[in-house]
Write a protein that holds these residues in place. Structure first.
Motif, PDB file in Angstrom:
ATOM      1  N   ALA A  57       0.842  -1.197   0.000  1.00 48.30           N
ATOM      2  CA  ALA A  57       0.000   0.000   0.000  1.00 48.30           C
ATOM      3  C   ALA A  57       0.874   1.241   0.000  1.00 48.30           C
ATOM      4  CB  ALA A  57      -0.913  -0.007   1.221  1.00 48.30           C
ATOM      5  N   ALA A  58       0.448   2.259  -0.740  1.00 51.91           N
ATOM      6  CA  ALA A  58       1.187   3.515  -0.833  1.00 51.91           C
ATOM      7  C   ALA A  58       0.202   4.640  -1.137  1.00 51.91           C
ATOM      8  CB  ALA A  58       2.240   3.435  -1.935  1.00 51.91           C
ATOM      9  N   PRO A  59       0.514   5.873  -0.728  1.00 47.08           N
ATOM     10  CA  PRO A  59      -0.404   6.997  -0.999  1.00 47.08           C
ATOM     11  C   PRO A  59      -0.753   7.136  -2.475  1.00 47.08           C
ATOM     12  CG  PRO A  59       1.292   7.659   0.562  1.00 47.08           C
ATOM     13  CD  PRO A  59       1.675   6.291   0.076  1.00 47.08           C
ATOM     14  N   PRO A 172      -2.848  -2.776  -0.384  1.00 46.33           N
ATOM     15  CA  PRO A 172      -1.869  -3.284  -1.340  1.00 46.33           C
ATOM     16  C   PRO A 172      -2.543  -3.891  -2.565  1.00 46.33           C
ATOM     17  CG  PRO A 172      -2.064  -4.757   0.536  1.00 46.33           C
ATOM     18  CD  PRO A 172      -2.876  -3.552   0.866  1.00 46.33           C
ATOM     19  N   ILE A 173      -1.757  -4.151  -3.592  1.00 48.09           N
ATOM     20  CA  ILE A 173      -2.236  -4.820  -4.800  1.00 48.09           C
ATOM     21  C   ILE A 173      -1.647  -6.230  -4.844  1.00 48.09           C
ATOM     22  CG2 ILE A 173      -2.016  -4.882  -7.321  1.00 48.09           C
ATOM     23  CD1 ILE A 173      -2.168  -1.841  -7.319  1.00 48.09           C
ATOM     24  N   TYR A 174      -2.504  -7.195  -5.121  1.00 49.35           N
ATOM     25  CA  TYR A 174      -2.072  -8.577  -5.329  1.00 49.35           C
ATOM     26  C   TYR A 174      -2.358  -8.939  -6.779  1.00 49.35           C
ATOM     27  CZ  TYR A 174      -2.081  -8.869  -0.222  1.00 49.35           C
ATOM     28  OH  TYR A 174      -1.852  -8.650   1.106  1.00 49.35           O
ATOM     29  N   LEU A 175      -1.332  -9.298  -7.526  1.00 51.31           N
ATOM     30  CA  LEU A 175      -1.495  -9.813  -8.875  1.00 51.31           C
ATOM     31  C   LEU A 175      -1.485 -11.326  -8.771  1.00 51.31           C
ATOM     32  CD1 LEU A 175       1.017  -7.469 -10.738  1.00 51.31           C
ATOM     33  CD2 LEU A 175      -1.440  -7.151 -10.409  1.00 51.31           C
ATOM     34  N   GLY A 176      -2.624 -11.958  -9.071  1.00 51.88           N
ATOM     35  CA  GLY A 176      -2.837 -13.359  -8.787  1.00 51.88           C
ATOM     36  C   GLY A 176      -3.826 -13.468  -7.642  1.00 51.88           C
ATOM     37  N   GLY A 177      -3.851 -14.584  -6.955  1.00 55.00           N
ATOM     38  CA  GLY A 177      -4.837 -14.799  -5.905  1.00 55.00           C
ATOM     39  C   GLY A 177      -4.602 -13.927  -4.683  1.00 55.00           C
ATOM     40  N   GLU A 178      -5.694 -13.586  -4.004  1.00 47.20           N
ATOM     41  CA  GLU A 178      -5.572 -12.918  -2.724  1.00 47.20           C
ATOM     42  C   GLU A 178      -5.022 -13.917  -1.708  1.00 47.20           C
ATOM     43  OE1 GLU A 178      -9.737 -12.444  -0.853  1.00 47.20           O
ATOM     44  OE2 GLU A 178     -10.075 -12.656  -3.004  1.00 47.20           O
ATOM     45  N   PRO A 179      -4.505 -13.451  -0.564  1.00 43.05           N
ATOM     46  CA  PRO A 179      -3.873 -14.368   0.393  1.00 43.05           C
ATOM     47  C   PRO A 179      -4.791 -15.529   0.785  1.00 43.05           C
ATOM     48  CG  PRO A 179      -3.440 -12.089   1.006  1.00 43.05           C
ATOM     49  CD  PRO A 179      -4.417 -12.045  -0.138  1.00 43.05           C
ATOM     50  N   GLY A 180      -4.249 -16.741   0.674  1.00 43.44           N
ATOM     51  CA  GLY A 180      -4.982 -17.926   1.080  1.00 43.44           C
ATOM     52  C   GLY A 180      -6.008 -18.425   0.082  1.00 43.44           C
TER      53      GLY A 180
END
Length: 208
Positions: A57-59, A172-180
């Protein structure tokens, strides 16, 4: 306005980090078995269903419906459906918070579902188009004060009006699956995030 861009080309790789070519200082960290392999035009991000790339995550990545925002990328699905939702792109409202933006492949088809979180809860839309396995497809998701719009290969595929305000996705950004959760088995390339809504002409130019 383009605020982040990950090409996944070799010259933009620093160990397990993929540099943001806009110079905004937003590297994507390769998680687990995520790899950089030959791709559509240069190199691409390879995911095996259980791996991802993560951008903290970032502004700069706080996306506002008032100004509009857009996410665009190329994807190449290389596996058949597995009976579960497979994540492509995930951005929570805040870290460990509700899902702000979600994008998945259907459990039983190569169609997309997109979710946006509003003050009244999630809003969904499903692609009419079916992604062709083994082929590159350009996907663009655009949000403004009128609604949300999904483009496939430069053409508007579906549009949904938004009656309620979007909760700003700032996590934050997730490229692919989210956690779990299961994610894409395949390739991603040329991932871009805009802090403004793209029009149809701009999306077509990206797809071309």
């Amino acid at each position: 306005m383009l605020i982040a861009h990950w090409t996944f080309d070799v010259e933009d790789i620093d160990g397990s980090r993929v540099n943001d070519t806009t110079g905004g200082g937003l590297p994507a960290a390769l998680d687990g078995g995520a790899e950089i392999v030959p791709g559509r035009d240069g190199e691409a991000l390879s995911l095996d269903g259980g791996t991802r790339a993560v951008v903290p995550a970032a502004p700069q990545l706080v996306l506002s419906q008032v100004f509009g925002f857009a996410v665009a990328f190329f994807v190449n699905v290389t596996a058949e459906p597995i009976g579960e939702w497979r994540g492509l792109f995930y951005k929570p409202v805040a870290e460990h918070d509700a899902r702000g933006i979600g994008m998945w492949l259907y459990p039983d088809a190569q169609r997309l579902r997109v979710q946006l979180f509003t003050v009244k809860g999630p809003e969904y839309m499903d692609s009419r188009a079916v992604l062709s396995p083994g082929e590159w497809t350009h996907v663009a998701f655009v949000v403004d004060t009128d609604g949300m719009f999904l483009y496939i290969n430069g053409k508007l595929d579906v549009a949904v009006p938004l009656e309620h305000a979007v909760v700003t996705p700032a996590g934050p950004i997730y490229l692919g699956g989210e956690p779990g959760k299961p994610g894409l088995t395949g390739l991603m390339d040329d991932v871009r995030v805009y802090a403004s809504a793209l029009d149809g002409e701009a999306v077509r130019a990206l797809a071309d």
